[in-house]
Enzyme design. Structure first.
Site, mmCIF file in Angstrom:
data_model
loop_
_atom_site.group_PDB
_atom_site.id
_atom_site.type_symbol
_atom_site.label_atom_id
_atom_site.label_comp_id
_atom_site.label_asym_id
_atom_site.label_seq_id
_atom_site.Cartn_x
_atom_site.Cartn_y
_atom_site.Cartn_z
ATOM 1 N N SER A 67 0.833 -1.203 0.000
ATOM 2 C CA SER A 67 0.000 0.000 0.000
ATOM 3 C C SER A 67 0.866 1.251 0.000
ATOM 4 O O SER A 67 1.967 1.263 0.576
ATOM 5 C CB SER A 67 -0.869 -0.009 1.259
ATOM 6 O OG SER A 67 -1.464 1.246 1.463
ATOM 7 N N TYR A 76 -2.011 -1.594 11.012
ATOM 8 C CA TYR A 76 -2.297 -2.022 9.636
ATOM 9 C C TYR A 76 -1.159 -1.594 8.705
ATOM 10 O O TYR A 76 -0.608 -2.405 7.951
ATOM 11 C CB TYR A 76 -3.632 -1.435 9.141
ATOM 12 C CG TYR A 76 -3.713 -1.423 7.636
ATOM 13 C CD1 TYR A 76 -3.954 -2.596 6.933
ATOM 14 C CD2 TYR A 76 -3.488 -0.243 6.910
ATOM 15 C CE1 TYR A 76 -3.958 -2.589 5.544
ATOM 16 C CE2 TYR A 76 -3.500 -0.240 5.535
ATOM 17 C CZ TYR A 76 -3.733 -1.405 4.847
ATOM 18 O OH TYR A 76 -3.733 -1.403 3.484
ATOM 19 N N LYS A 93 2.034 -3.805 6.394
ATOM 20 C CA LYS A 93 2.461 -3.709 4.983
ATOM 21 C C LYS A 93 3.979 -3.496 4.912
ATOM 22 O O LYS A 93 4.672 -4.098 4.084
ATOM 23 C CB LYS A 93 1.712 -2.586 4.280
ATOM 24 C CG LYS A 93 0.215 -2.857 4.140
ATOM 25 C CD LYS A 93 -0.073 -4.133 3.350
ATOM 26 C CE LYS A 93 -1.520 -4.527 3.317
ATOM 27 N NZ LYS A 93 -1.758 -5.877 2.806
HETATM 28 C C1 UD1 Z 1 -7.262 4.475 3.942
HETATM 29 C C2 UD1 Z 1 -6.278 4.217 5.013
HETATM 30 C C3 UD1 Z 1 -5.042 3.618 4.396
HETATM 31 C C4 UD1 Z 1 -5.409 2.314 3.721
HETATM 32 C C5 UD1 Z 1 -6.550 2.526 2.744
HETATM 33 C C6 UD1 Z 1 -7.057 1.146 2.372
HETATM 34 C C7 UD1 Z 1 -6.717 5.868 6.804
HETATM 35 C C8 UD1 Z 1 -6.231 7.106 7.461
HETATM 36 N N1 UD1 Z 1 -5.978 5.451 5.730
HETATM 37 O O1 UD1 Z 1 -6.678 5.361 2.978
HETATM 38 O O2 UD1 Z 1 -4.061 3.366 5.386
HETATM 39 O O3 UD1 Z 1 -4.297 1.809 3.026
HETATM 40 O O4 UD1 Z 1 -7.627 3.263 3.333
HETATM 41 O O5 UD1 Z 1 -8.263 1.185 1.725
HETATM 42 O O6 UD1 Z 1 -7.697 5.291 7.187
HETATM 43 N N2 UD1 Z 1 -12.917 10.803 3.529
HETATM 44 C C9 UD1 Z 1 -13.933 11.660 3.883
HETATM 45 N N3 UD1 Z 1 -15.062 11.155 4.446
HETATM 46 C C10 UD1 Z 1 -15.241 9.817 4.669
HETATM 47 C C11 UD1 Z 1 -14.210 8.923 4.285
HETATM 48 C C12 UD1 Z 1 -13.061 9.453 3.717
HETATM 49 O O7 UD1 Z 1 -13.804 12.882 3.717
HETATM 50 O O8 UD1 Z 1 -16.280 9.427 5.209
HETATM 51 C C13 UD1 Z 1 -11.702 11.339 2.902
HETATM 52 C C14 UD1 Z 1 -10.438 11.070 3.708
HETATM 53 O O9 UD1 Z 1 -10.208 12.101 4.622
HETATM 54 C C15 UD1 Z 1 -9.391 11.023 2.598
HETATM 55 C C16 UD1 Z 1 -10.150 10.483 1.386
HETATM 56 O O10 UD1 Z 1 -11.524 10.697 1.667
HETATM 57 O O11 UD1 Z 1 -8.964 12.289 2.288
HETATM 58 C C17 UD1 Z 1 -9.914 9.021 1.134
HETATM 59 O O12 UD1 Z 1 -10.175 8.307 2.336
HETATM 60 P P1 UD1 Z 1 -10.173 6.719 2.395
HETATM 61 O O13 UD1 Z 1 -11.046 6.185 1.345
HETATM 62 O O14 UD1 Z 1 -10.449 6.327 3.808
HETATM 63 O O15 UD1 Z 1 -8.697 6.329 1.983
HETATM 64 P P2 UD1 Z 1 -7.301 6.747 2.661
HETATM 65 O O16 UD1 Z 1 -7.488 7.483 3.926
HETATM 66 O O17 UD1 Z 1 -6.476 7.398 1.628
#
Ligand code: UD1
Length: 338
Positions: free
Chosen positions: A125, A150, A154
């Site tokens: 990842s 987690y 990795k």
């Molecule tokens: C997340 C994990 C990462 C993991 C990946 C696997 C965290 C901090 N990181 O990545 O370690 O490898 O998932 O799938 O959990 N967002 C919102 N509202 C929401 C959900 C997400 O605004 O309800 C935003 C987050 O702040 C981020 C973006 O959407 O900026 C993507 O979020 P997400 O899909 O959770 O992925 P990552 O955080 O990049």
């Protein structure tokens, strides 16, 4: 040629099984069904016309792993997806993550290194980079200390494979560092099946739009980015799946430059949370109920891939767009709630 896919009923695993079968591979799936459903087998069959061989197996039970490999000595390669992936859960239950993600990897490698063909693809990842100092992120960017158990699984997983490759020349491994996989198969036969409240952005968007969640919280609107929301590299899961087939063929055909290689898998393009929402609204024709709230702990500001190594060395690049991914994710959500 027979290929083992662990976690083959999961989100990325199932899409990879489809691409492997489309390329003529004979696939054997093992999965413990802890975060997946047997229905996925039917979806794979609908798309490819062929049901893969499936065995329910818990990789934590070492004897079962030994027995499995005794029965399947003629594998051309192993693609290892089986792992837990919820960041918050890993913080609350680190030992479960170390057992599930690290213990099982060790068992796999112990058996694999007794086979004639030792080709291994590992799901890593972009989380290993943390907040990289330079964007886009190359494979040479330093690995930073992990934010969660987690993420640590990795990093440690990569180290275990690298150390094993050093002493075992017959082992050929590729670690694929995924950016943010999203979307579903265009047929809507397979897709992401989050259990409970989704933690990831895209399933949260589609569940909100279908009425399962009231509102999407956008975590942070004051980041130093053009629109104030975080930036990620969202990659269509079908493009990602195809990269696994290309990587496996590279090993089978002995085209790898060394016996342990690492590739970033992303589009190379960063999109903000608001851009993802806009894309969703465009392809679905629906207005999304969302609100900008405080930042989420542990989120990096921006991460997107430098893709030239994957493009030039692996010979793979993404073909699908963010709109394609959002369209397929929406069709999938409608199908499973329909
Ligand atoms: C997340 C994990 C990462 C993991 C990946 C696997 C965290 C901090 N990181 O990545 O370690 O490898 O998932 O799938 O959990 N967002 C919102 N509202 C929401 C959900 C997400 O605004 O309800 C935003 C987050 O702040 C981020 C973006 O959407 O900026 C993507 O979020 P997400 O899909 O959770 O992925 P990552 O955080 O990049």
């Amino acid at each position: 040629m027979k290929v083992l896919v662990t976690g083959g009923l999961g989100f990325i695993g199932s899409h990879t099984v489809v691409e492997l079968q489309n390329e003529g591979f004979e696939v054997v799936i093992i999965d413990d069904l802890s975060n997946s459903s047997l229905d996925v087998l039917g979806g794979i069959e609908e798309i490819t016309g062929k049901k893969p061989v499936f065995q329910k197996l818990d990789l934590k039970i070492k004897q079962d792993v030994i027995d499995f490999f005794e029965k399947h000595k003629n594998l051309a390669g192993v693609i290892h997806f089986a792992a837990n992936k919820a960041v918050g859960e890993s913080v609350n239950n680190p030992l479960m993550y170390y057992e599930n993600n690290i213990g099982t990897l060790v068992y796999m490698l112990q058996r694999l290194t007794k086979l004639k063909q030792q080709n291994f693809i590992f799901s890593s990842s972009c989380t290993v980079y943390g907040q990289a100092e330079e964007l886009p992120i190359t494979e040479n960017a330093p690995v930073q200390s992990a934010e969660s158990p987690y993420g640590n699984t990795k990093q440690v997983g990569e180290e275990i494979i690298r150390d094993t490759c050093k002493v075992n020349e017959k082992l050929n491994a590729i670690a694929l560092r995924y950016f943010n996989p999203i979307g579903a198969h265009s047929t809507a036969q397979i897709g992401e099946l989050p259990i409970g409240v989704p933690q990831n952005l895209v399933p949260y968007i589609t569940q909100t739009a279908i009425g399962l969640r009231e509102q999407l919280s956008v975590f942070g609107g004051d980041y130093p980015t053009p629109d104030g929301t975080c930036i990620r590299d969202y990659i269509h899961v079908v493009d990602l799946a195809k990269a696994h087939v290309v990587a496996l063929k590279r090993l089978i055909e002995n085209k790898n430059d060394s016996n342990y290689e690492i590739f970033n898998l992303g589009t190379g393009k960063g999109s903000s949370v608001l851009e993802v929402i806009n894309s969703f609204e465009k392809v679905s024709g629906k207005k999304l109920n969302y609100k900008i709230v405080g930042r989420r702990d542990g989120d990096v500001i921006a991460a997107y891939a430098e893709t030239s190594k994957a493009n030039d060395v692996l010979g793979w690049k993404t073909e699908l767009t963010l709109d394609d991914a959002m369209d397929s994710a929406w069709k999938w959500e409608q199908k499973i709630r329909g």
